[in-house]
Design a protein around this motif. Structure first.
Motif, PDB file in Angstrom:
ATOM      1  N   GLY A 161      52.627  21.172  25.326  1.00  0.00           N
ATOM      2  CA  GLY A 161      53.480  20.188  25.993  1.00  0.00           C
ATOM      3  C   GLY A 161      53.103  18.758  25.661  1.00  0.00           C
ATOM      4  O   GLY A 161      53.939  17.855  25.762  1.00  0.00           O
ATOM      5  N   GLU A 162      51.858  18.539  25.274  1.00  0.00           N
ATOM      6  CA  GLU A 162      51.464  17.203  24.812  1.00  0.00           C
ATOM      7  C   GLU A 162      51.718  17.060  23.311  1.00  0.00           C
ATOM      8  O   GLU A 162      52.149  16.013  22.843  1.00  0.00           O
ATOM      9  CB  GLU A 162      49.994  16.921  25.142  1.00  0.00           C
ATOM     10  N   VAL A 163      51.478  18.134  22.561  1.00  0.00           N
ATOM     11  CA  VAL A 163      51.723  18.092  21.114  1.00  0.00           C
ATOM     12  C   VAL A 163      53.204  17.803  20.832  1.00  0.00           C
ATOM     13  O   VAL A 163      53.547  17.095  19.879  1.00  0.00           O
ATOM     14  CB  VAL A 163      51.290  19.419  20.450  1.00  0.00           C
ATOM     15  N   ILE A 164      54.078  18.312  21.698  1.00  0.00           N
ATOM     16  CA  ILE A 164      55.508  18.120  21.439  1.00  0.00           C
ATOM     17  C   ILE A 164      55.894  16.640  21.556  1.00  0.00           C
ATOM     18  O   ILE A 164      56.962  16.243  21.061  1.00  0.00           O
ATOM     19  CB  ILE A 164      56.370  19.013  22.392  1.00  0.00           C
ATOM     20  N   GLY A 165      55.043  15.831  22.166  1.00  0.00           N
ATOM     21  CA  GLY A 165      55.327  14.391  22.262  1.00  0.00           C
ATOM     22  C   GLY A 165      55.526  13.765  20.888  1.00  0.00           C
ATOM     23  O   GLY A 165      56.494  13.032  20.653  1.00  0.00           O
ATOM     24  N   ALA A 166      54.611  14.045  19.976  1.00  0.00           N
ATOM     25  CA  ALA A 166      54.711  13.481  18.631  1.00  0.00           C
ATOM     26  C   ALA A 166      55.993  13.944  17.949  1.00  0.00           C
ATOM     27  O   ALA A 166      56.671  13.174  17.249  1.00  0.00           O
ATOM     28  CB  ALA A 166      53.509  13.886  17.794  1.00  0.00           C
ATOM     29  N   LEU A 167      56.339  15.197  18.176  1.00  0.00           N
ATOM     30  CA  LEU A 167      57.518  15.762  17.514  1.00  0.00           C
ATOM     31  C   LEU A 167      58.794  15.263  18.171  1.00  0.00           C
ATOM     32  O   LEU A 167      59.830  15.120  17.510  1.00  0.00           O
ATOM     33  CB  LEU A 167      57.410  17.281  17.532  1.00  0.00           C
ATOM     34  N   THR A 168      58.717  14.965  19.465  1.00  0.00           N
ATOM     35  CA  THR A 168      59.871  14.381  20.144  1.00  0.00           C
ATOM     36  C   THR A 168      60.181  13.006  19.560  1.00  0.00           C
ATOM     37  O   THR A 168      61.341  12.681  19.279  1.00  0.00           O
ATOM     38  CB  THR A 168      59.584  14.275  21.660  1.00  0.00           C
ATOM     39  N   VAL A 169      59.148  12.216  19.349  1.00  0.00           N
ATOM     40  CA  VAL A 169      59.363  10.889  18.749  1.00  0.00           C
ATOM     41  C   VAL A 169      59.957  11.040  17.351  1.00  0.00           C
ATOM     42  O   VAL A 169      60.923  10.361  16.992  1.00  0.00           O
ATOM     43  CB  VAL A 169      58.047  10.082  18.658  1.00  0.00           C
ATOM     44  N   ALA A 170      59.381  11.953  16.579  1.00  0.00           N
ATOM     45  CA  ALA A 170      59.812  12.092  15.186  1.00  0.00           C
ATOM     46  C   ALA A 170      61.246  12.608  15.089  1.00  0.00           C
ATOM     47  O   ALA A 170      62.040  12.117  14.274  1.00  0.00           O
ATOM     48  CB  ALA A 170      58.860  13.021  14.436  1.00  0.00           C
TER      49      ALA A 170
ATOM     50  N   HIS B 241      63.500  12.328  17.498  1.00  0.00           N
ATOM     51  CA  HIS B 241      64.342  11.267  18.056  1.00  0.00           C
ATOM     52  C   HIS B 241      64.648  10.204  17.009  1.00  0.00           C
ATOM     53  O   HIS B 241      65.775   9.736  16.886  1.00  0.00           O
ATOM     54  CB  HIS B 241      63.646  10.631  19.260  1.00  0.00           C
ATOM     55  N   ALA B 242      63.611   9.834  16.258  1.00  0.00           N
ATOM     56  CA  ALA B 242      63.771   8.763  15.264  1.00  0.00           C
ATOM     57  C   ALA B 242      64.362   9.289  13.955  1.00  0.00           C
ATOM     58  O   ALA B 242      64.505   8.516  13.009  1.00  0.00           O
ATOM     59  CB  ALA B 242      62.421   8.098  15.011  1.00  0.00           C
ATOM     60  N   ARG B 243      64.712  10.575  13.918  1.00  0.00           N
ATOM     61  CA  ARG B 243      65.210  11.194  12.688  1.00  0.00           C
ATOM     62  C   ARG B 243      64.322  10.811  11.500  1.00  0.00           C
ATOM     63  O   ARG B 243      64.792  10.341  10.457  1.00  0.00           O
ATOM     64  CB  ARG B 243      66.665  10.758  12.405  1.00  0.00           C
ATOM     65  N   MET B 244      63.031  11.058  11.671  1.00  0.00           N
ATOM     66  CA  MET B 244      62.100  10.601  10.640  1.00  0.00           C
ATOM     67  C   MET B 244      62.161  11.475   9.395  1.00  0.00           C
ATOM     68  O   MET B 244      62.317  12.686   9.456  1.00  0.00           O
ATOM     69  CB  MET B 244      60.682  10.545  11.189  1.00  0.00           C
ATOM     70  N   ALA B 245      62.016  10.799   8.284  1.00  0.00           N
ATOM     71  CA  ALA B 245      61.973  11.504   6.998  1.00  0.00           C
ATOM     72  C   ALA B 245      60.649  12.241   6.877  1.00  0.00           C
ATOM     73  O   ALA B 245      59.601  11.731   7.267  1.00  0.00           O
ATOM     74  CB  ALA B 245      62.125  10.512   5.854  1.00  0.00           C
ATOM     75  N   LEU B 246      60.705  13.439   6.316  1.00  0.00           N
ATOM     76  CA  LEU B 246      59.482  14.208   6.101  1.00  0.00           C
ATOM     77  C   LEU B 246      58.507  13.437   5.223  1.00  0.00           C
ATOM     78  O   LEU B 246      57.300  13.475   5.442  1.00  0.00           O
ATOM     79  CB  LEU B 246      59.836  15.544   5.436  1.00  0.00           C
ATOM     80  N   ALA B 247      59.019  12.725   4.247  1.00  0.00           N
ATOM     81  CA  ALA B 247      58.146  11.978   3.343  1.00  0.00           C
ATOM     82  C   ALA B 247      57.358  10.922   4.104  1.00  0.00           C
ATOM     83  O   ALA B 247      56.202  10.624   3.780  1.00  0.00           O
ATOM     84  CB  ALA B 247      58.963  11.326   2.228  1.00  0.00           C
ATOM     85  N   GLU B 248      57.970  10.359   5.132  1.00  0.00           N
ATOM     86  CA  GLU B 248      57.267   9.357   5.931  1.00  0.00           C
ATOM     87  C   GLU B 248      56.246  10.032   6.856  1.00  0.00           C
ATOM     88  O   GLU B 248      55.109   9.568   6.997  1.00  0.00           O
ATOM     89  CB  GLU B 248      58.279   8.539   6.748  1.00  0.00           C
ATOM     90  N   LEU B 249      56.655  11.125   7.463  1.00  0.00           N
ATOM     91  CA  LEU B 249      55.711  11.875   8.313  1.00  0.00           C
ATOM     92  C   LEU B 249      54.495  12.324   7.511  1.00  0.00           C
ATOM     93  O   LEU B 249      53.386  12.414   8.025  1.00  0.00           O
ATOM     94  CB  LEU B 249      56.402  13.109   8.919  1.00  0.00           C
ATOM     95  N   ASP B 250      54.732  12.603   6.253  1.00  0.00           N
ATOM     96  CA  ASP B 250      53.671  13.094   5.376  1.00  0.00           C
ATOM     97  C   ASP B 250      52.597  12.026   5.127  1.00  0.00           C
ATOM     98  O   ASP B 250      51.496  12.341   4.702  1.00  0.00           O
ATOM     99  CB  ASP B 250      54.291  13.541   4.047  1.00  0.00           C
ATOM    100  N   ARG B 251      52.913  10.785   5.390  1.00  0.00           N
ATOM    101  CA  ARG B 251      51.950   9.700   5.159  1.00  0.00           C
ATOM    102  C   ARG B 251      51.069   9.434   6.373  1.00  0.00           C
ATOM    103  O   ARG B 251      50.117   8.660   6.292  1.00  0.00           O
ATOM    104  CB  ARG B 251      52.697   8.416   4.801  1.00  0.00           C
ATOM    105  N   ILE B 252      51.393  10.053   7.504  1.00  0.00           N
ATOM    106  CA  ILE B 252      50.652   9.732   8.735  1.00  0.00           C
ATOM    107  C   ILE B 252      49.272  10.382   8.715  1.00  0.00           C
ATOM    108  O   ILE B 252      49.149  11.581   8.478  1.00  0.00           O
ATOM    109  CB  ILE B 252      51.456  10.196   9.969  1.00  0.00           C
ATOM    110  N   PRO B 253      48.242   9.576   8.951  1.00  0.00           N
ATOM    111  CA  PRO B 253      46.872  10.132   8.966  1.00  0.00           C
ATOM    112  C   PRO B 253      46.544  10.743  10.331  1.00  0.00           C
ATOM    113  O   PRO B 253      45.757  10.199  11.100  1.00  0.00           O
ATOM    114  CB  PRO B 253      46.003   8.900   8.669  1.00  0.00           C
ATOM    115  N   TRP B 254      47.149  11.886  10.626  1.00  0.00           N
ATOM    116  CA  TRP B 254      46.962  12.559  11.926  1.00  0.00           C
ATOM    117  C   TRP B 254      45.488  12.736  12.239  1.00  0.00           C
ATOM    118  O   TRP B 254      44.733  13.205  11.381  1.00  0.00           O
ATOM    119  CB  TRP B 254      47.633  13.934  11.892  1.00  0.00           C
ATOM    120  N   ALA B 255      45.108  12.441  13.442  1.00  0.00           N
ATOM    121  CA  ALA B 255      43.690  12.497  13.835  1.00  0.00           C
ATOM    122  C   ALA B 255      43.110  13.890  13.626  1.00  0.00           C
ATOM    123  O   ALA B 255      43.708  14.892  14.017  1.00  0.00           O
ATOM    124  CB  ALA B 255      43.531  12.075  15.293  1.00  0.00           C
TER     125      ALA B 255
END
Lengths: 469, 469
Positions: free
Chosen positions: A427-436, A438-452
């Motif tokens: 339920g907390e992990v889905i927060g990041a995915l809700t934002v993504a 919602h923002a209709r984020m491109a996979l290529a952009e998500l791929d650049r995120i340095p996830w902790a």
């Protein structure tokens, strides 16, 4: 019956309705807020809050039903008394009336020349009274349990979630009929208090609306909790065995087996109290599919997800829209028949998340591979087994994370359009995915995120990298 | 000494270096991968993974040091043997050499006409050998503990995190010097195994690099765990009291007090082994601040956050960049001196999150109110006390969530630029904020998201609504 005139009438004071009535009243509108039930709705008295309190208590080292029952009664619901909520709402300037409210001519009927008339019938059988809303009527009439009939089941032994939440003591053996979010949460909570729980689920798995892996992982966890999970199973007949004492009974199942139980919890879903069609701005549509002037609906009856967060977000959207009229217009009188022009963005129905607060938690947002079918080739998916992720391995977790991307050649190609997660804190992990989503984020952009590293949600990166390659 | 010629040389095989060497080798490049330490780096052998295993075990109902020590030795580190990692890397086609590698002329010296020459000195004192990289040299030389000197402290009683991770048994009393992420994680883990832990922290609070509320909430939690937290305290002197047996000692503190301990854990931070300047594409800069052709640095020495996820994301960026040259160019020979033109997006340094995996977890991303100063008016902040949020109340949580928005009149006005979270699963909650900061999302857009109720991360919505109003 036009009666007293106000700017707005809000019918149904569940979370979104209470919120919206307060927003409009605080902005200076005259508001009638009506409900025949408790102000605040199901969520604080019988829904989200008390059920999550049960789950929280059930996970302590020493779960204590008396303690949580007292907490729900004293701290959460004020003994199911909504006086504080009524006073809080009245404090915003709204007029709060108890009763059943109905729009004259029906929920999707066009307003008259002076506005929309609503008839309010008091619960005590008093005379109905008319009210007219010059500017808006907002329907938030919510949903009610869709109770099924079990032949032979005495009313005293048939519980709904309300009976669980109000119970001062627990049955020894409970049969839960239904494998949806509420049934699952209550089954696990009560098992934590030592109740011997059986789940009788008509479909092939728990949480049939979710990613199939969710139901499988949840059933594994439930069985490890000692819960007797029986899928593809219905109850044909109940027979009391207590010689007239409420309680002991034998259930005959569709499989031919028999099951002993002291109570049956009917957790077979909910259905909206009203049926209306709405557009993406929560405007009620007429039978000709045109927005009815000054008529809105929020919450469960909109079909955008029967969640407090849907209702609250829709309240914010409708309030913004209505109050934008103030900024545009020249005062308030004679504006009946006029609808807001400040369109603003629509309600983001695809970014409404849903969470079942079991252990493991089950969460999802947007499109899912399961419901739309990957076989047709319009969606692409990538799944990560959380047990094989770094954090999942360290913490010895069972779980799964699935991302859904738009299909090649579609407007959603290369975008994240959905996700589902099963695991601790899903339920907390889905927060990041809700934002993504919602923002209709491109996979290529998500791929650049340095996830902790090493979080559980870092598995998002693993799944994204599969989808971009 | 030009020696053998390869396409690329990767110096330092911590997570990013190992990853990058593999990526290039799998793409067909000839790659020399060098490290004088274990292939895989600190993270799997002494860092993230074993320390998180200790934390995980310490939170069980029955923490068992033997069990986790065996797990670390057997399952995680293969008894601190990197053979499997070496074989995995060699399986990509890379040549793996053990030794100390130095770029001829220094890390920021310009390459010669045939490429960059690197001298590798074997650890056994064998003859140094030269290698030349035609296309790229990537520095990933990491960091090492910044150990302080404590007068009188015998080496046998001074532990680093490596000694903790390798310990077969635990001391009765441990003094931890340092209140950073590693000191905090190990202090709480060891307290969970019954060690009597004192923390001696030079600064005014734990986690001095984070939001001040983090240090306060963590100190509360630590004291509730029985940890003796002493801030504004240094160790002046250690005196052995065991008559020559390693162990018992008395520490004289800067406060004048004395403290008994059996071991001292030096957790006083880390410092990069090399110093280079890099640009936002991880290119090493010359003393004239120009990119050195074919020279990259990733990981701790770039200053972009000493985290595995920094190093891994930088590896992906550099690999994309180098392999883009392949797509552009006409073969590989004679390309020394040529740098990639496929710029692509820079490394997103502002979206590097950081998490301390204590209970409560402490997580942050982007700009923080604390480090940049809200007093100067260039940033706006909103804080939510998680204890007062719905889920925080239900779960009886202590915690805090702070959002940081760009200041009015700046290019970041109306955008989310940073966040910090303290509380259970803060490391998962930061996922949503990492996406939002990475995407430079507008507060007005974040305000439309129907955050799942009642999650902890729904407090994001509460804070956002304060910032947009």
């Amino acid at each position: 019956m036009s009666g007293q005139i106000v700017d707005a009438i809000v019918i149904g004071l569940g979370p979104g309705g209470e919120d919206l009535a307060g927003r409009l009243a605080r902005a200076g509108w005259s508001v009638l807020a009506v409900d025949e039930h408790l102000v605040g709705g199901e969520c604080p008295y019988y829904g989200c809050i008390p059920t999550k309190m049960l789950l929280h208590e059930s996970r302590r080292a020493d779960p204590d039903w008396d303690r949580v029952a007292k907490r729900i009664r004293g701290e959460a619901t004020d003994d199911w008394d909504d006086r504080a909520a009524v006073e809080r709402l009245e404090g915003t300037g709204a007029t709060v009336v108890r009763g059943h409210a109905a729009v004259d001519g029906g929920p999707d009927a066009a307003p008259g020349p002076g506005g929309t008339t609503v008839t309010v019938t008091p619960p005590d059988g008093g005379a109905p009274r008319g009210w007219t809303a010059r500017r808006a009527v907002v329907l938030n009439t919510g949903s009610e349990p869709a109770v099924i009939e079990v032949p032979g089941l005495p009313a005293s032994a048939a519980w709904t979630h309300r009976d669980v939440v109000r119970a001062r003591s627990l049955p020894g053996r409970l049969a839960v009929i239904g494998g949806g979010p509420l049934g699952c949460e209550l089954a696990q909570a009560l098992a934590g208090f030592g109740v011997r729980v059986s789940m009788l689920v008509r479909g092939e798995r728990l949480l049939s609306g979710e990613d199939p892996v969710a139901g499988e992982l949840l059933a594994d966890a439930f069985r490890a909790n000692g819960i007797d999970v029986r899928t593809s199973t219905q109850v044909s007949l109940a027979r009391e065995t207590g010689g007239g004492r409420p309680g002991p009974m034998v259930l005959t199942l569709s499989t031919g087996e028999e099951l002993d139980a002291d109570r049956v919890l009917l957790a077979t879903g909910r259905r909206p109290r009203d049926r209306v069609d709405v557009d993406e701005y929560c405007r009620v549509l007429s039978p000709r599919a045109e927005p009815v002037v000054g008529r809105y609906a929020i919450g469960d009856l909109t079909g955008a997800g029967p969640f407090t967060h849907t209702s609250m977000a829709q309240s914010a959207l409708v309030a913004r829209r209505l109050l934008a009229e103030d900024d545009e217009g020249n005062g308030r009188a004679g504006r009946a028949g006029r609808d807001g022009h400040g369109q603003g963005p629509p309600f983001p129905v695809r970014s409404v998340p849903r969470v079942t607060y079991t252990h493991p938690e089950v969460a999802a947002v947007g499109l899912s591979a399961g419901t739309t079918g990957t076989g047709d080739g319009t969606l692409r998916t990538a799944r990560v087994d959380l047990a094989g992720s770094t954090r999942g391995w360290i913490d010895e977790v069972a779980g799964s994370l699935t991302l859904v991307a738009g299909g090649p050649g579609t407007p959603d190609a290369g975008l994240l359009v959905g996700a589902s997660v099963v695991g601790p804190h899903a339920g907390e992990v889905i927060g990041a995915l809700t934002v993504a989503v919602h923002a209709r984020m491109a996979l290529a952009e998500l791929d650049r995120i340095p996830w902790a590293y090493p979080t559980l949600h870092r598995a998002i990166g693993t799944a994204v990298s599969e989808l971009v390659e």
